[in-house]
Design a protein around this motif. Sequence first.
Motif, PDB file in Angstrom:
ATOM      1  N   PHE A   1      36.239 -53.472 -29.773  1.00 38.08           N
ATOM      2  CA  PHE A   1      36.676 -54.827 -29.439  1.00 38.08           C
ATOM      3  C   PHE A   1      35.576 -55.773 -29.916  1.00 38.08           C
ATOM      4  CE2 PHE A   1      36.442 -58.403 -26.502  1.00 38.08           C
ATOM      5  CZ  PHE A   1      37.714 -58.922 -26.646  1.00 38.08           C
ATOM      6  N   LEU A   2      35.943 -56.783 -30.692  1.00 37.85           N
ATOM      7  CA  LEU A   2      34.957 -57.741 -31.203  1.00 37.85           C
ATOM      8  C   LEU A   2      35.241 -59.123 -30.617  1.00 37.85           C
ATOM      9  CD1 LEU A   2      34.945 -56.972 -35.068  1.00 37.85           C
ATOM     10  CD2 LEU A   2      33.593 -55.853 -33.284  1.00 37.85           C
ATOM     11  N   ALA A   3      34.164 -59.800 -30.174  1.00 36.76           N
ATOM     12  CA  ALA A   3      34.338 -61.164 -29.672  1.00 36.76           C
ATOM     13  C   ALA A   3      33.348 -62.061 -30.385  1.00 36.76           C
ATOM     14  CB  ALA A   3      34.111 -61.200 -28.165  1.00 36.76           C
ATOM     15  N   ASP A   4      33.837 -63.263 -30.749  1.00 40.20           N
ATOM     16  CA  ASP A   4      32.954 -64.235 -31.391  1.00 40.20           C
ATOM     17  C   ASP A   4      31.787 -64.516 -30.443  1.00 40.20           C
ATOM     18  OD1 ASP A   4      32.175 -66.057 -33.353  1.00 40.20           O
ATOM     19  OD2 ASP A   4      33.137 -67.720 -32.281  1.00 40.20           O
ATOM     20  N   GLY A   5      30.587 -64.507 -30.985  1.00 39.95           N
ATOM     21  CA  GLY A   5      29.419 -64.803 -30.157  1.00 39.95           C
ATOM     22  C   GLY A   5      28.792 -63.571 -29.521  1.00 39.95           C
ATOM     23  N   ASP A   6      29.435 -62.395 -29.647  1.00 47.46           N
ATOM     24  CA  ASP A   6      28.844 -61.167 -29.096  1.00 47.46           C
ATOM     25  C   ASP A   6      27.517 -60.896 -29.816  1.00 47.46           C
ATOM     26  OD1 ASP A   6      28.099 -58.542 -28.496  1.00 47.46           O
ATOM     27  OD2 ASP A   6      30.171 -57.827 -28.401  1.00 47.46           O
ATOM     28  N   PRO A   7      26.411 -60.796 -29.077  1.00 53.12           N
ATOM     29  CA  PRO A   7      25.124 -60.557 -29.743  1.00 53.12           C
ATOM     30  C   PRO A   7      25.080 -59.225 -30.507  1.00 53.12           C
ATOM     31  CG  PRO A   7      24.895 -60.494 -27.331  1.00 53.12           C
ATOM     32  CD  PRO A   7      26.294 -60.932 -27.621  1.00 53.12           C
ATOM     33  N   ASN A   8      26.014 -58.293 -30.199  1.00 53.17           N
ATOM     34  CA  ASN A   8      26.051 -57.007 -30.909  1.00 53.17           C
ATOM     35  C   ASN A   8      26.935 -57.034 -32.160  1.00 53.17           C
ATOM     36  OD1 ASN A   8      24.359 -55.194 -29.497  1.00 53.17           O
ATOM     37  ND2 ASN A   8      25.862 -55.135 -27.821  1.00 53.17           N
ATOM     38  N   LEU A   9      27.560 -58.171 -32.454  1.00 52.23           N
ATOM     39  CA  LEU A   9      28.564 -58.194 -33.525  1.00 52.23           C
ATOM     40  C   LEU A   9      28.012 -57.692 -34.866  1.00 52.23           C
ATOM     41  CD1 LEU A   9      31.471 -58.866 -34.252  1.00 52.23           C
ATOM     42  CD2 LEU A   9      30.788 -61.217 -34.671  1.00 52.23           C
ATOM     43  N   ASN A  10      26.885 -58.246 -35.301  1.00 50.40           N
ATOM     44  CA  ASN A  10      26.316 -57.820 -36.593  1.00 50.40           C
ATOM     45  C   ASN A  10      26.071 -56.324 -36.594  1.00 50.40           C
ATOM     46  OD1 ASN A  10      26.274 -60.278 -37.807  1.00 50.40           O
ATOM     47  ND2 ASN A  10      24.111 -60.714 -37.337  1.00 50.40           N
ATOM     48  N   SER A  11      25.458 -55.860 -35.536  1.00 46.41           N
ATOM     49  CA  SER A  11      25.080 -54.457 -35.467  1.00 46.41           C
ATOM     50  C   SER A  11      26.320 -53.554 -35.485  1.00 46.41           C
ATOM     51  CB  SER A  11      24.258 -54.235 -34.199  1.00 46.41           C
ATOM     52  OG  SER A  11      23.689 -52.974 -34.242  1.00 46.41           O
ATOM     53  N   MET A  12      27.359 -53.949 -34.752  1.00 46.95           N
ATOM     54  CA  MET A  12      28.581 -53.125 -34.731  1.00 46.95           C
ATOM     55  C   MET A  12      29.204 -53.059 -36.122  1.00 46.95           C
ATOM     56  SD  MET A  12      30.488 -53.688 -31.091  1.00 46.95           S
ATOM     57  CE  MET A  12      30.698 -55.449 -31.141  1.00 46.95           C
ATOM     58  N   VAL A  13      29.178 -54.190 -36.841  1.00 41.71           N
ATOM     59  CA  VAL A  13      29.754 -54.208 -38.193  1.00 41.71           C
ATOM     60  C   VAL A  13      28.906 -53.331 -39.127  1.00 41.71           C
ATOM     61  CG1 VAL A  13      30.259 -55.679 -40.186  1.00 41.71           C
ATOM     62  CG2 VAL A  13      30.883 -56.443 -37.882  1.00 41.71           C
ATOM     63  N   GLU A  14      27.593 -53.410 -38.994  1.00 44.08           N
ATOM     64  CA  GLU A  14      26.711 -52.581 -39.840  1.00 44.08           C
ATOM     65  C   GLU A  14      26.972 -51.093 -39.599  1.00 44.08           C
ATOM     66  OE1 GLU A  14      22.867 -54.018 -38.667  1.00 44.08           O
ATOM     67  OE2 GLU A  14      23.240 -55.980 -39.591  1.00 44.08           O
ATOM     68  N   ILE A  15      27.061 -50.717 -38.331  1.00 46.12           N
ATOM     69  CA  ILE A  15      27.282 -49.296 -38.003  1.00 46.12           C
ATOM     70  C   ILE A  15      28.647 -48.848 -38.534  1.00 46.12           C
ATOM     71  CG2 ILE A  15      27.625 -47.647 -36.108  1.00 46.12           C
ATOM     72  CD1 ILE A  15      25.623 -49.424 -34.466  1.00 46.12           C
ATOM     73  N   SER A  16      29.675 -49.671 -38.280  1.00 49.70           N
ATOM     74  CA  SER A  16      31.038 -49.260 -38.649  1.00 49.70           C
ATOM     75  C   SER A  16      31.252 -49.226 -40.155  1.00 49.70           C
ATOM     76  CB  SER A  16      32.061 -50.215 -38.023  1.00 49.70           C
ATOM     77  OG  SER A  16      31.956 -50.169 -36.622  1.00 49.70           O
ATOM     78  N   THR A  17      30.582 -50.123 -40.885  1.00 49.88           N
ATOM     79  CA  THR A  17      30.774 -50.150 -42.345  1.00 49.88           C
ATOM     80  C   THR A  17      29.713 -49.302 -43.061  1.00 49.88           C
ATOM     81  OG1 THR A  17      29.351 -52.083 -42.635  1.00 49.88           O
ATOM     82  CG2 THR A  17      31.708 -52.511 -42.304  1.00 49.88           C
ATOM     83  N   HIS A  18      28.881 -48.593 -42.290  1.00 51.04           N
ATOM     84  CA  HIS A  18      27.758 -47.844 -42.880  1.00 51.04           C
ATOM     85  C   HIS A  18      26.974 -48.768 -43.810  1.00 51.04           C
ATOM     86  CE1 HIS A  18      29.308 -44.217 -41.023  1.00 51.04           C
ATOM     87  NE2 HIS A  18      30.487 -44.567 -41.469  1.00 51.04           N
ATOM     88  N   GLN A  19      26.497 -49.863 -43.220  1.00 49.27           N
ATOM     89  CA  GLN A  19      25.697 -50.872 -43.942  1.00 49.27           C
ATOM     90  C   GLN A  19      26.458 -51.451 -45.128  1.00 49.27           C
ATOM     91  OE1 GLN A  19      22.954 -51.828 -42.488  1.00 49.27           O
ATOM     92  NE2 GLN A  19      22.743 -50.110 -41.081  1.00 49.27           N
ATOM     93  N   GLY A  20      27.723 -51.770 -44.915  1.00 47.69           N
ATOM     94  CA  GLY A  20      28.486 -52.455 -45.963  1.00 47.69           C
ATOM     95  C   GLY A  20      29.057 -51.539 -47.034  1.00 47.69           C
ATOM     96  N   LEU A  21      28.971 -50.212 -46.840  1.00 50.95           N
ATOM     97  CA  LEU A  21      29.495 -49.284 -47.856  1.00 50.95           C
ATOM     98  C   LEU A  21      30.985 -49.015 -47.681  1.00 50.95           C
ATOM     99  CD1 LEU A  21      26.747 -46.517 -48.141  1.00 50.95           C
ATOM    100  CD2 LEU A  21      27.513 -48.092 -49.935  1.00 50.95           C
ATOM    101  N   GLU A  22      31.437 -48.982 -46.434  1.00 47.45           N
ATOM    102  CA  GLU A  22      32.811 -48.548 -46.166  1.00 47.45           C
ATOM    103  C   GLU A  22      33.629 -49.699 -45.592  1.00 47.45           C
ATOM    104  OE1 GLU A  22      34.404 -45.329 -43.365  1.00 47.45           O
ATOM    105  OE2 GLU A  22      32.872 -44.286 -44.530  1.00 47.45           O
TER     106      GLU A  22
END
Length: 334
Positions: A188-209
Amino acid sequence: MKFAFIIDPIARLDPGHDSSVALMEAAQVLGHEVWITQFTQLGVTAGQAMATLQPVTLTPVTLGGGDQSAPEGQRWEAVPNWYQLGESVYQPLDTMDAVFMRTDPPVTVPYLYTTYVLDYVDPNKTLVINSPAGLRAANEKMYALQFTEAIPETIVSRDKQVIRDTVHRWGKAVLKPLGGKAGEGILFLADGDPNLNSMVEISTHQGLEPVMIQTYLPEAKDGDKRVILLNGEPIGAVNRIPTGSEFRGNMAVGGRVAKVAVTERDREISQQLAPRLRQDGLIFVGIDIIGGYLTEVNVTSPTGIREIDRLDGVQLGYQVIKWAVDAIKALGKG
Ligand SMILES: Nc1ncnc2c1ncn2[C@@H]1O[C@H](COP(=O)(O)OP(=O)(O)O)[C@@H](O)[C@H]1O
Ligand SMILES: [Mg+2]
């Protein structure tokens, strides 16, 4: 007739829950031979798809627990030794009348290689459900994107800025790995979540996937409906309702199953999908519908038969096998 099922190791299947067992049982009860194999046991010899096939005899599950008038309290019960195996034989897959490819996701490279092996099953002799070309064509998350009228606002991206801008616009969103199943990796993603960047990095494997970002549907709290389609026609549905503080409805993460009807909207969505599914040989499919929106098209090993059978007093597995028997007869065999 002879039915083969490509499944995960049978000892790991849950006879009271897995649709593969419901299908095997239906084939046996309807008088057919049931054989099993695994996707690791397939190969090609002289242009023919081969498999190490083992005959299996099942003791069908029975309904127990709770009373007959309250199906929600009942469950399927299996005897401890619910399957008996015979001798394995390495033989051409087209000695079978139908082959059900039912290996669980994720769709890995070895899984894809197996679909190439299945291309060497003679389609004039043997029905393969689902079609190997269809399994390659239909990523379970991406396939839904073509039905633009049926899906909620959705993007696919690996770009952090694009994803951030989208979540900012929508306020709330759901992130889905493209190869996931059973709620794995769904965030679940919410605008303003301080973890947002980190969750995207983990899920995309640093922008690869690339990942899928979908607008959050608040109706998800009332359930994620699984509709089973047979050759594009809805034959039954079950609702999965998130429990406790969990936002995902998947049965694998504790979603509660409940009886639900197939609605006019569900039929409308199914009609949009049907021509494409038939063209792709996607015969046995489970679609997920939240708040009247299509969110996923499950083609690898959709589940739900056992739950629908129990809640609605039907036998969907029998319907699927009977459909296959008619399709086999139409090949001029049987
Ligand atoms: N757009 C959405 N809005 C709210 N919840 C969602 C949304 N999409 C999925 N979910 C929740 O996440 C769960 C898993 O999503 P799904 O797309 O079906 O992936 P999978 O079942 O393959 O893990 C669903 O059962 C539902 O509860
Ligand atoms: Mg799902």
